[in-house]
Design an enzyme around this catalytic site. Structure first.
Site, PDB file in Angstrom:
ATOM      1  N   THR A 129       1.386   4.432  -5.164  1.00 56.91           N
ATOM      2  CA  THR A 129       2.051   5.420  -4.305  1.00 56.91           C
ATOM      3  C   THR A 129       1.256   5.772  -3.041  1.00 56.91           C
ATOM      4  O   THR A 129       0.018   5.730  -3.042  1.00 56.91           O
ATOM      5  CB  THR A 129       2.287   6.734  -5.100  1.00 56.91           C
ATOM      6  OG1 THR A 129       2.629   7.789  -4.192  1.00 56.91           O
ATOM      7  CG2 THR A 129       1.047   7.185  -5.856  1.00 56.91           C
ATOM      8  N   GLU A 131       0.796   8.627  -2.124  1.00 51.45           N
ATOM      9  CA  GLU A 131      -0.016   9.825  -2.444  1.00 51.45           C
ATOM     10  C   GLU A 131      -1.492   9.472  -2.616  1.00 51.45           C
ATOM     11  O   GLU A 131      -2.354  10.351  -2.532  1.00 51.45           O
ATOM     12  CB  GLU A 131       0.494  10.475  -3.729  1.00 51.45           C
ATOM     13  CG  GLU A 131       1.684  11.393  -3.541  1.00 51.45           C
ATOM     14  CD  GLU A 131       1.326  12.718  -2.888  1.00 51.45           C
ATOM     15  OE1 GLU A 131       0.378  13.366  -3.343  1.00 51.45           O
ATOM     16  OE2 GLU A 131       1.989  13.095  -1.920  1.00 51.45           O
ATOM     17  N   TYR A 157      -2.006  14.110  -9.635  1.00 53.51           N
ATOM     18  CA  TYR A 157      -1.112  12.947  -9.661  1.00 53.51           C
ATOM     19  C   TYR A 157      -1.698  11.796  -8.844  1.00 53.51           C
ATOM     20  O   TYR A 157      -1.780  10.656  -9.316  1.00 53.51           O
ATOM     21  CB  TYR A 157       0.259  13.355  -9.102  1.00 53.51           C
ATOM     22  CG  TYR A 157       1.177  12.189  -8.787  1.00 53.51           C
ATOM     23  CD1 TYR A 157       1.858  11.520  -9.798  1.00 53.51           C
ATOM     24  CD2 TYR A 157       1.383  11.765  -7.466  1.00 53.51           C
ATOM     25  CE1 TYR A 157       2.701  10.443  -9.508  1.00 53.51           C
ATOM     26  CE2 TYR A 157       2.219  10.706  -7.166  1.00 53.51           C
ATOM     27  CZ  TYR A 157       2.881  10.051  -8.196  1.00 53.51           C
ATOM     28  OH  TYR A 157       3.708   8.985  -7.905  1.00 53.51           O
ATOM     29  N   LYS A 161      -2.890   8.157 -10.228  1.00 53.80           N
ATOM     30  CA  LYS A 161      -2.281   6.923  -9.703  1.00 53.80           C
ATOM     31  C   LYS A 161      -3.349   5.988  -9.139  1.00 53.80           C
ATOM     32  O   LYS A 161      -3.185   4.765  -9.174  1.00 53.80           O
ATOM     33  CB  LYS A 161      -1.260   7.254  -8.623  1.00 53.80           C
ATOM     34  CG  LYS A 161       0.104   7.654  -9.163  1.00 53.80           C
ATOM     35  CD  LYS A 161       0.872   6.463  -9.698  1.00 53.80           C
ATOM     36  CE  LYS A 161       2.272   6.850 -10.161  1.00 53.80           C
ATOM     37  NZ  LYS A 161       3.005   5.745 -10.787  1.00 53.80           N
TER      38      LYS A 161
HETATM   39  P1  NAP Z   1      11.064   9.782 -11.921  1.00 55.24           P
HETATM   40  O1  NAP Z   1      12.485   9.832 -11.520  1.00 55.24           O
HETATM   41  O2  NAP Z   1      10.286  11.042 -12.021  1.00 55.24           O
HETATM   42  O3  NAP Z   1      10.975   9.033 -13.342  1.00 55.24           O
HETATM   43  C1  NAP Z   1       9.823   9.052 -14.107  1.00 55.24           C
HETATM   44  C2  NAP Z   1      10.090   8.324 -15.418  1.00 55.24           C
HETATM   45  O4  NAP Z   1       8.899   8.315 -16.211  1.00 55.24           O
HETATM   46  C3  NAP Z   1      11.174   8.961 -16.283  1.00 55.24           C
HETATM   47  O5  NAP Z   1      12.007   7.944 -16.799  1.00 55.24           O
HETATM   48  C4  NAP Z   1      10.383   9.599 -17.419  1.00 55.24           C
HETATM   49  O6  NAP Z   1      11.078   9.674 -18.637  1.00 55.24           O
HETATM   50  C5  NAP Z   1       9.243   8.590 -17.546  1.00 55.24           C
HETATM   51  N1  NAP Z   1       8.116   9.115 -18.315  1.00 55.24           N
HETATM   52  C6  NAP Z   1       7.502  10.327 -18.179  1.00 55.24           C
HETATM   53  N2  NAP Z   1       6.539  10.454 -19.111  1.00 55.24           N
HETATM   54  C7  NAP Z   1       6.543   9.322 -19.856  1.00 55.24           C
HETATM   55  C8  NAP Z   1       5.800   8.866 -20.971  1.00 55.24           C
HETATM   56  N3  NAP Z   1       4.847   9.635 -21.545  1.00 55.24           N
HETATM   57  N4  NAP Z   1       6.056   7.641 -21.489  1.00 55.24           N
HETATM   58  C9  NAP Z   1       7.039   6.866 -20.943  1.00 55.24           C
HETATM   59  N5  NAP Z   1       7.793   7.244 -19.890  1.00 55.24           N
HETATM   60  C10 NAP Z   1       7.553   8.453 -19.344  1.00 55.24           C
HETATM   61  O7  NAP Z   1      10.238   8.809 -10.951  1.00 55.24           O
HETATM   62  P2  NAP Z   1      10.794   7.768  -9.844  1.00 55.24           P
HETATM   63  O8  NAP Z   1      11.035   8.508  -8.591  1.00 55.24           O
HETATM   64  O9  NAP Z   1      11.857   6.944 -10.435  1.00 55.24           O
HETATM   65  O10 NAP Z   1       9.478   6.904  -9.590  1.00 55.24           O
HETATM   66  C11 NAP Z   1       9.210   5.731 -10.372  1.00 55.24           C
HETATM   67  C12 NAP Z   1       7.714   5.444 -10.319  1.00 55.24           C
HETATM   68  O11 NAP Z   1       7.318   5.225  -8.971  1.00 55.24           O
HETATM   69  C13 NAP Z   1       6.829   6.587 -10.824  1.00 55.24           C
HETATM   70  O12 NAP Z   1       5.697   6.002 -11.433  1.00 55.24           O
HETATM   71  C14 NAP Z   1       6.413   7.310  -9.552  1.00 55.24           C
HETATM   72  O13 NAP Z   1       5.194   7.974  -9.738  1.00 55.24           O
HETATM   73  C15 NAP Z   1       6.292   6.145  -8.598  1.00 55.24           C
HETATM   74  N6  NAP Z   1       6.536   6.439  -7.171  1.00 55.24           N
HETATM   75  C16 NAP Z   1       7.671   7.088  -6.804  1.00 55.24           C
HETATM   76  C17 NAP Z   1       7.926   7.300  -5.452  1.00 55.24           C
HETATM   77  C18 NAP Z   1       9.173   8.006  -4.996  1.00 55.24           C
HETATM   78  O14 NAP Z   1       9.219   8.448  -3.842  1.00 55.24           O
HETATM   79  N7  NAP Z   1      10.211   8.089  -5.826  1.00 55.24           N
HETATM   80  C19 NAP Z   1       7.015   6.847  -4.486  1.00 55.24           C
HETATM   81  C20 NAP Z   1       5.869   6.168  -4.911  1.00 55.24           C
HETATM   82  C21 NAP Z   1       5.648   5.948  -6.272  1.00 55.24           C
HETATM   83  P3  NAP Z   1      11.840  11.036 -19.137  1.00 55.24           P
HETATM   84  O15 NAP Z   1      13.198  11.003 -18.506  1.00 55.24           O
HETATM   85  O16 NAP Z   1      11.877  10.860 -20.601  1.00 55.24           O
HETATM   86  O17 NAP Z   1      11.007  12.185 -18.658  1.00 55.24           O
HETATM   87  O1  G4F Z   2       9.699  15.979  -2.731  1.00 53.80           O
HETATM   88  P1  G4F Z   2       8.284  16.220  -3.061  1.00 53.80           P
HETATM   89  O2  G4F Z   2       7.998  16.911  -4.341  1.00 53.80           O
HETATM   90  O3  G4F Z   2       7.582  14.781  -3.002  1.00 53.80           O
HETATM   91  P2  G4F Z   2       6.043  14.344  -2.831  1.00 53.80           P
HETATM   92  O4  G4F Z   2       5.123  15.421  -3.202  1.00 53.80           O
HETATM   93  O5  G4F Z   2       5.901  13.762  -1.453  1.00 53.80           O
HETATM   94  O6  G4F Z   2       5.921  13.194  -3.936  1.00 53.80           O
HETATM   95  C1  G4F Z   2       6.938  12.187  -4.055  1.00 53.80           C
HETATM   96  O7  G4F Z   2       6.589  11.086  -3.248  1.00 53.80           O
HETATM   97  C2  G4F Z   2       5.358  10.418  -3.622  1.00 53.80           C
HETATM   98  C3  G4F Z   2       5.144   9.271  -2.619  1.00 53.80           C
HETATM   99  O8  G4F Z   2       4.507   9.758  -1.466  1.00 53.80           O
HETATM  100  C4  G4F Z   2       5.520   9.906  -5.037  1.00 53.80           C
HETATM  101  F1  G4F Z   2       4.397   9.201  -5.407  1.00 53.80           F
HETATM  102  C5  G4F Z   2       5.763  11.078  -5.980  1.00 53.80           C
HETATM  103  O9  G4F Z   2       5.960  10.577  -7.305  1.00 53.80           O
HETATM  104  C6  G4F Z   2       7.024  11.812  -5.542  1.00 53.80           C
HETATM  105  O10 G4F Z   2       8.130  10.968  -5.740  1.00 53.80           O
HETATM  106  O11 G4F Z   2       7.578  17.047  -1.907  1.00 53.80           O
HETATM  107  C7  G4F Z   2       7.632  16.617  -0.563  1.00 53.80           C
HETATM  108  C8  G4F Z   2       7.080  17.712   0.332  1.00 53.80           C
HETATM  109  C9  G4F Z   2       5.708  18.239  -0.097  1.00 53.80           C
HETATM  110  O12 G4F Z   2       4.929  18.430   1.051  1.00 53.80           O
HETATM  111  C10 G4F Z   2       6.017  19.593  -0.742  1.00 53.80           C
HETATM  112  O13 G4F Z   2       4.948  20.528  -0.668  1.00 53.80           O
HETATM  113  O14 G4F Z   2       7.950  18.830   0.265  1.00 53.80           O
HETATM  114  C11 G4F Z   2       7.174  20.015   0.119  1.00 53.80           C
HETATM  115  N1  G4F Z   2       8.047  21.047  -0.469  1.00 53.80           N
HETATM  116  C12 G4F Z   2       8.397  22.210   0.153  1.00 53.80           C
HETATM  117  N2  G4F Z   2       9.193  22.938  -0.647  1.00 53.80           N
HETATM  118  C13 G4F Z   2       8.600  21.031  -1.686  1.00 53.80           C
HETATM  119  C14 G4F Z   2       9.318  22.223  -1.805  1.00 53.80           C
HETATM  120  N3  G4F Z   2       8.565  20.109  -2.686  1.00 53.80           N
HETATM  121  C15 G4F Z   2       9.273  20.369  -3.798  1.00 53.80           C
HETATM  122  N4  G4F Z   2       9.278  19.444  -4.783  1.00 53.80           N
HETATM  123  N5  G4F Z   2       9.982  21.535  -3.974  1.00 53.80           N
HETATM  124  C16 G4F Z   2      10.035  22.495  -2.997  1.00 53.80           C
HETATM  125  O15 G4F Z   2      10.671  23.533  -3.173  1.00 53.80           O
END
Ligand code: NAP
Ligand code: G4F
Length: 330
Positions: A129, A131, A157, A161
């Protein structure tokens, strides 16, 4: 000779990317296995209804024996490790759980692959990620982060990662395993969890339009993110595993926008020009350390993988607001 279906094992099947990837691999004719955790997972019925062709296996990233069984049963050609505690704010409140699942869970999975005897044949995608970079001025090059940039994670986190990223690279170098890490910047869409800021906004905007909610409460509004569409990004994951050699690739749009800009576009979608009266701020949603600005340079993925995002920032906001308007009016 009859076509032999490729087999894929996905962790994080109930999450946003798990849904998009399942759809993509099904279109490509894969036999798909998904890991589901918990003795009563409320997501199970939804996943079974949405993907009736999916084979679910009960396992948990913190339980290596369950992972060995999952690998042995699914006999995967490709493994996509998407499972994680993925919410940055939550990771500050549950740092040890985050380390166990998001960090050490990857080690457990890689060991399970070796124990089940698939280390020479299975190709593995690790969900790294942006992050890990931390969004600080000192390590962010002019045109955005690249695969060569230095890391400075700013949350439990991000730290977990980074361990996962390095243990994946270490197993690649030590045991010659095919493990590719995708350093993905934020990607969103209609499957995004309501706990993330984009979906929290689009869902609230839809509810405000329909008279179901009066305002939305957020944390800091100035941070900037490089926001793309999740459907585009899972295509990049798949491409990484079709290469001749494993490598690390960064997927991003090359643009960065603040939460205020997201609010602007989302509220304009429902005809509201000034969102300020509808937005309140609460320190509960602010983090002990913030990632200020994330901008990624996807040049390597574009050149080597032939990958390019299709959905732009206004297109993403529109797609999400329209989806939530449909959902909330049902
Ligand atoms: P997400 O919607 O939060 O999904 C996370 C998944 O992980 C869910 O299916 C959850 O299952 C599962 N999980 C949690 N704890 C677990 C455990 N102990 N054992 C097995 N599975 C478990 O995340 P996403 O947005 O699809 O992201 C997919 C991956 O990419 C994650 O690793 C995230 O950190 C990474 N990532 C995401 C972004 C982004 O912007 N979306 C960017 C960079 C990297 P439950 O439903 O059972 O909780
Ligand atoms: O939507 P966020 O929670 O995403 P964040 O922290 O960027 O993380 C996501 O992207 C990462 C990749 O860069 C992934 F690795 C990670 O798993 C996840 O998918 O927050 C985005 C921004 C932050 O700056 C946060 O402080 O939005 C700001 N924010 C402001 N108000 C909020 C809120 N975030 C959340 N979740 N909820 C709020 O009410």
């Amino acid at each position: 000779m009859a076509d032999v279906k490729k087999r894929a094992l996905i962790t994080g099947i109930t999450g946003q990317d798990g849904g998009h990837l399942t759809e993509l691999l099904h279109e490509k004719g894969y036999e798909i296995y998904g890991i589901i955790r918990g003795q009563h997972n409320p997501q199970r019925a939804r996943v079974e209804a949405e993907f009736p062709y999916l084979n679910l296996i009960e396992a948990d990233l913190t339980d290596t024996s369950s992972l060995v069984r999952a690998v042995a049963v699914s006999k995967p050609d490709e493994i996509y490790n998407l499972g994680a505690i993925s919410h940055v704010g939550y990771s500050f409140k549950n740092p040890q759980l985050t380390a166990d699942v998001t960090g050490k869970g990857v080690l457990n999975l890689l060991e399970a692959v070796r124990m089940a005897g698939f280390e020479k044949t299975a190709r593995i995608y690790q969900a790294s990620t942006s992050e890990m970079f931390g969004g600080l001025e000192y390590n962010q090059p002019e045109g955005g982060y690249t695969e060569e940039s230095s890391f400075h994670p700013r949350s439990p986190y991000g730290v977990a990662k980074l361990y996962a990223h390095w243990i994946s690279r270490n197993y690649r170098e030590s045991y010659g395993m095919f493990i590719s890490c995708g350093i993905l910047f934020n990607h969103e869409g209609d499957r995004r969890g309501l706990e993330f800021v984009t979906r929290k906004i689009t869902n609230a905007v839809a509810r405000i339009k329909l008279g179901k909610q009066e305002f939305i409460t957020l944390g800091d509004l100035w941070p900037k993110r490089d926001w793309g569409y999740a459907g585009d990004y899972v295509e990049g994951m798949w491409r990484m595993l079709q290469q001749d050699t494993p490598d690390d690739f960064l997927l991003a749009t090359g643009e960065t926008h603040s939460i205020e800009e997201f609010l602007d576009l989302a509220f304009k979608e429902i005809g509201i020009e000034d969102w300020h009266p509808y937005v309140k701020q609460d320190p509960r949603f602010m983090r002990p350390a913030e990632v200020d600005v994330l901008l990624g340079n996807p040049a390597k993925a574009e050149k080597v993988l032939g990958w390019k995002r299709k959905v732009d920032f206004p297109g993403l906001v529109k797609l999400m607001v329209q989806h939530d308007l449909d959902l909330e009016s049902k």
